[in-house]
Motif scaffolding. Structure first.
Motif, PDB file in Angstrom:
ATOM      1  N   ALA A 166       0.851  -1.188   0.000  1.00  0.00           N
ATOM      2  CA  ALA A 166       0.000   0.000   0.000  1.00  0.00           C
ATOM      3  C   ALA A 166       0.888   1.240   0.000  1.00  0.00           C
ATOM      4  O   ALA A 166       1.717   1.417   0.899  1.00  0.00           O
ATOM      5  CB  ALA A 166      -0.916   0.011   1.219  1.00  0.00           C
ATOM      6  N   THR A 167       0.738   2.079  -0.979  1.00  0.00           N
ATOM      7  CA  THR A 167       1.601   3.252  -1.105  1.00  0.00           C
ATOM      8  C   THR A 167       1.527   4.139   0.131  1.00  0.00           C
ATOM      9  O   THR A 167       2.556   4.643   0.611  1.00  0.00           O
ATOM     10  CB  THR A 167       1.221   4.059  -2.358  1.00  0.00           C
ATOM     11  OG1 THR A 167       1.324   3.207  -3.508  1.00  0.00           O
ATOM     12  CG2 THR A 167       2.144   5.250  -2.538  1.00  0.00           C
ATOM     13  N   ALA A 168       0.339   4.330   0.678  1.00  0.00           N
ATOM     14  CA  ALA A 168       0.192   5.192   1.852  1.00  0.00           C
ATOM     15  C   ALA A 168       1.010   4.666   3.032  1.00  0.00           C
ATOM     16  O   ALA A 168       1.613   5.447   3.782  1.00  0.00           O
ATOM     17  CB  ALA A 168      -1.279   5.317   2.245  1.00  0.00           C
TER      18      ALA A 168
ATOM     19  N   PRO B  61       5.564  -3.085  -4.674  1.00  0.00           N
ATOM     20  CA  PRO B  61       4.311  -3.478  -4.018  1.00  0.00           C
ATOM     21  C   PRO B  61       3.948  -4.918  -4.376  1.00  0.00           C
ATOM     22  O   PRO B  61       3.918  -5.289  -5.547  1.00  0.00           O
ATOM     23  CB  PRO B  61       3.295  -2.480  -4.591  1.00  0.00           C
ATOM     24  CG  PRO B  61       4.112  -1.299  -4.974  1.00  0.00           C
ATOM     25  CD  PRO B  61       5.412  -1.858  -5.472  1.00  0.00           C
ATOM     26  N   TYR B  62       3.714  -5.705  -3.366  1.00  0.00           N
ATOM     27  CA  TYR B  62       3.479  -7.125  -3.559  1.00  0.00           C
ATOM     28  C   TYR B  62       1.983  -7.450  -3.589  1.00  0.00           C
ATOM     29  O   TYR B  62       1.152  -6.672  -3.127  1.00  0.00           O
ATOM     30  CB  TYR B  62       4.161  -7.943  -2.449  1.00  0.00           C
ATOM     31  CG  TYR B  62       4.082  -7.299  -1.082  1.00  0.00           C
ATOM     32  CD1 TYR B  62       3.002  -7.517  -0.239  1.00  0.00           C
ATOM     33  CD2 TYR B  62       5.092  -6.444  -0.662  1.00  0.00           C
ATOM     34  CE1 TYR B  62       2.926  -6.903   0.998  1.00  0.00           C
ATOM     35  CE2 TYR B  62       5.030  -5.824   0.586  1.00  0.00           C
ATOM     36  CZ  TYR B  62       3.944  -6.056   1.411  1.00  0.00           C
ATOM     37  OH  TYR B  62       3.874  -5.437   2.627  1.00  0.00           O
ATOM     38  N   TYR B  63       1.671  -8.546  -4.168  1.00  0.00           N
ATOM     39  CA  TYR B  63       0.329  -9.149  -4.236  1.00  0.00           C
ATOM     40  C   TYR B  63      -0.611  -8.466  -5.217  1.00  0.00           C
ATOM     41  O   TYR B  63      -1.311  -9.128  -5.969  1.00  0.00           O
ATOM     42  CB  TYR B  63      -0.331  -9.195  -2.846  1.00  0.00           C
ATOM     43  CG  TYR B  63      -1.655  -9.955  -2.852  1.00  0.00           C
ATOM     44  CD1 TYR B  63      -1.659 -11.345  -2.909  1.00  0.00           C
ATOM     45  CD2 TYR B  63      -2.870  -9.293  -2.844  1.00  0.00           C
ATOM     46  CE1 TYR B  63      -2.848 -12.051  -2.956  1.00  0.00           C
ATOM     47  CE2 TYR B  63      -4.069  -9.998  -2.890  1.00  0.00           C
ATOM     48  CZ  TYR B  63      -4.047 -11.373  -2.941  1.00  0.00           C
ATOM     49  OH  TYR B  63      -5.228 -12.067  -2.995  1.00  0.00           O
TER      50      TYR B  63
ATOM     51  N   TYR C  71       6.391   4.814  -6.613  1.00  0.00           N
ATOM     52  CA  TYR C  71       7.757   5.206  -6.253  1.00  0.00           C
ATOM     53  C   TYR C  71       7.918   6.729  -6.222  1.00  0.00           C
ATOM     54  O   TYR C  71       8.682   7.254  -5.414  1.00  0.00           O
ATOM     55  CB  TYR C  71       8.771   4.564  -7.205  1.00  0.00           C
ATOM     56  CG  TYR C  71       9.076   3.137  -6.833  1.00  0.00           C
ATOM     57  CD1 TYR C  71       9.792   2.850  -5.680  1.00  0.00           C
ATOM     58  CD2 TYR C  71       8.644   2.072  -7.622  1.00  0.00           C
ATOM     59  CE1 TYR C  71      10.079   1.539  -5.321  1.00  0.00           C
ATOM     60  CE2 TYR C  71       8.923   0.767  -7.276  1.00  0.00           C
ATOM     61  CZ  TYR C  71       9.645   0.498  -6.126  1.00  0.00           C
ATOM     62  OH  TYR C  71       9.917  -0.797  -5.769  1.00  0.00           O
ATOM     63  N   ARG C  72       7.189   7.423  -7.062  1.00  0.00           N
ATOM     64  CA  ARG C  72       7.246   8.890  -7.009  1.00  0.00           C
ATOM     65  C   ARG C  72       6.742   9.386  -5.649  1.00  0.00           C
ATOM     66  O   ARG C  72       7.363  10.241  -5.008  1.00  0.00           O
ATOM     67  CB  ARG C  72       6.419   9.501  -8.139  1.00  0.00           C
ATOM     68  CG  ARG C  72       6.505  11.045  -8.181  1.00  0.00           C
ATOM     69  CD  ARG C  72       5.755  11.616  -9.378  1.00  0.00           C
ATOM     70  NE  ARG C  72       6.371  11.246 -10.632  1.00  0.00           N
ATOM     71  CZ  ARG C  72       5.862  10.378 -11.509  1.00  0.00           C
ATOM     72  NH1 ARG C  72       4.698   9.765 -11.246  1.00  0.00           N
ATOM     73  NH2 ARG C  72       6.473  10.108 -12.630  1.00  0.00           N
ATOM     74  N   ALA C  73       5.639   8.817  -5.189  1.00  0.00           N
ATOM     75  CA  ALA C  73       5.073   9.230  -3.900  1.00  0.00           C
ATOM     76  C   ALA C  73       6.019   8.912  -2.745  1.00  0.00           C
ATOM     77  O   ALA C  73       6.215   9.733  -1.835  1.00  0.00           O
ATOM     78  CB  ALA C  73       3.727   8.547  -3.678  1.00  0.00           C
TER      79      ALA C  73
END
Length: 296
Positions: A81-83, A105-107, A119-121
């Motif tokens: 999850a990016t957050a 990010p997996y799954y 990746y930017r975030a």
């Protein structure tokens, strides 16, 4: 520079299942004494997926404090999850670490656009350098060299840990990203060839057991000394193989427990290895001289 012989450090637990900070201190001191160039804290081998976020940050904080500037510390900051990855990055940025290792990010199998946005975030959440981590065998997401080149344009992406075992990627990524883009092997069995092909270092599971030998391999290979690198690698090959006989970090933690370095404690759903695996791991420890065979 986040290069050289880097250990993917295990996270030790007490018999009650809490983080064992006393043994963690012993392990950090061990790697400083053995010449390891950097510790990767709370990555896959550090059981990041079973630690709470508070524990994750606390283990990294403790590792930095114990290291006290004597060895580089890289913190795992990835998530599906990016957050969550952003939050971890923000929380650890001020701890005194030298950089981040950011697994794909997996799954959820993001698209190329999703990976770029992710990746930017995460890189915007800190001024510290970040290493990409490509391990499709675990994440079901493969960072192809062409996408790595796009990600390398982000200001704080400085390199990649490649765990595919595909040596041809070293040259391809070098062509696309330049020689200064850091390439680290995340696959111990192919690390020697990876380094001789132009890699800059390793993030190693095997180094938990034989850090001095891994440092010798990395130093020889990165200066182009094939004979020296192969000589350093040869005694470790049995370890490279057995430490992945079951899911990492089960074999390496069991091996360290068998040597009396830490307790044989895992976080569920990880458990101790099967009896047959234990026998194979023990034989490897004996073959490398780490464990003396018991008399009949």
């Amino acid at each position: 520079m986040l290069t050289g012989s880097m250990v993917a450090l295990v996270t030790p637990f007490t018999p009650q299942g809490n983080v064992d900070y006393a043994i963690l201190a012993d392990l950090v001191e061990f790697h400083i004494q053995q010449g390891t160039d950097a510790i990767v804290s709370v990555g896959t081998t550090g059981e990041s997926t079973t630690l709470s976020h508070d524990e994750h940050v606390d283990v990294v904080r403790a590792t930095v404090e114990i290291a006290a500037g004597r060895i580089k510390v890289v913190a795992g900051n990835g998530s599906n999850a990016t957050a969550e990855a952003v939050q971890l990055t923000e929380r650890m940025s001020g701890l005194g670490i030298d950089g981040f290792l950011n697994v794909t990010p997996y799954y959820n199998k993001p698209s190329a656009a999703g990976l770029l946005a992710h990746y930017r975030a995460v890189t915007e959440a800190s001024d510290l350098p970040q290493l990409l981590y490509n391990v499709p065998g675990r994440t079901c997401c493969d960072l192809q060299p062409e996408l790595v080149a796009k990600l390398a344009e982000l200001p704080r992406i400085v390199g990649i840990k490649e765990a595919t075992g595909d040596i041809s990627r070293v040259q391809r990524i070098q062509e696309l990203c330049g020689r200064d883009f850091i390439q680290l092997s995340g696959d111990d069995p192919t690390a020697c060839e990876f380094l001789l092909a132009g890699g800059h270092g390793v993030i190693s599971v095997t180094a938990n057991l034989v850090p001095k030998q891994m440092k010798q391999l990395v130093d020889a290979a990165t200066r182009g000394d094939r004979a020296g690198a192969e000589a350093a690698d040869a005694p470790m090959r049995v370890l490279h193989d057995v430490l992945f006989i079951e899911a990492n970090p089960i074999p390496v933690k069991w091996a360290m427990a068998r040597l009396g370095w830490l307790g044989e404690v895992f976080r569920l759903p990880l458990t101790s290895p099967e009896l047959e695996s234990q026998k194979v791991i023990e034989q490897a420890l004996q073959a490398t001289g780490l464990l003396q065979a018991e008399a009949d």
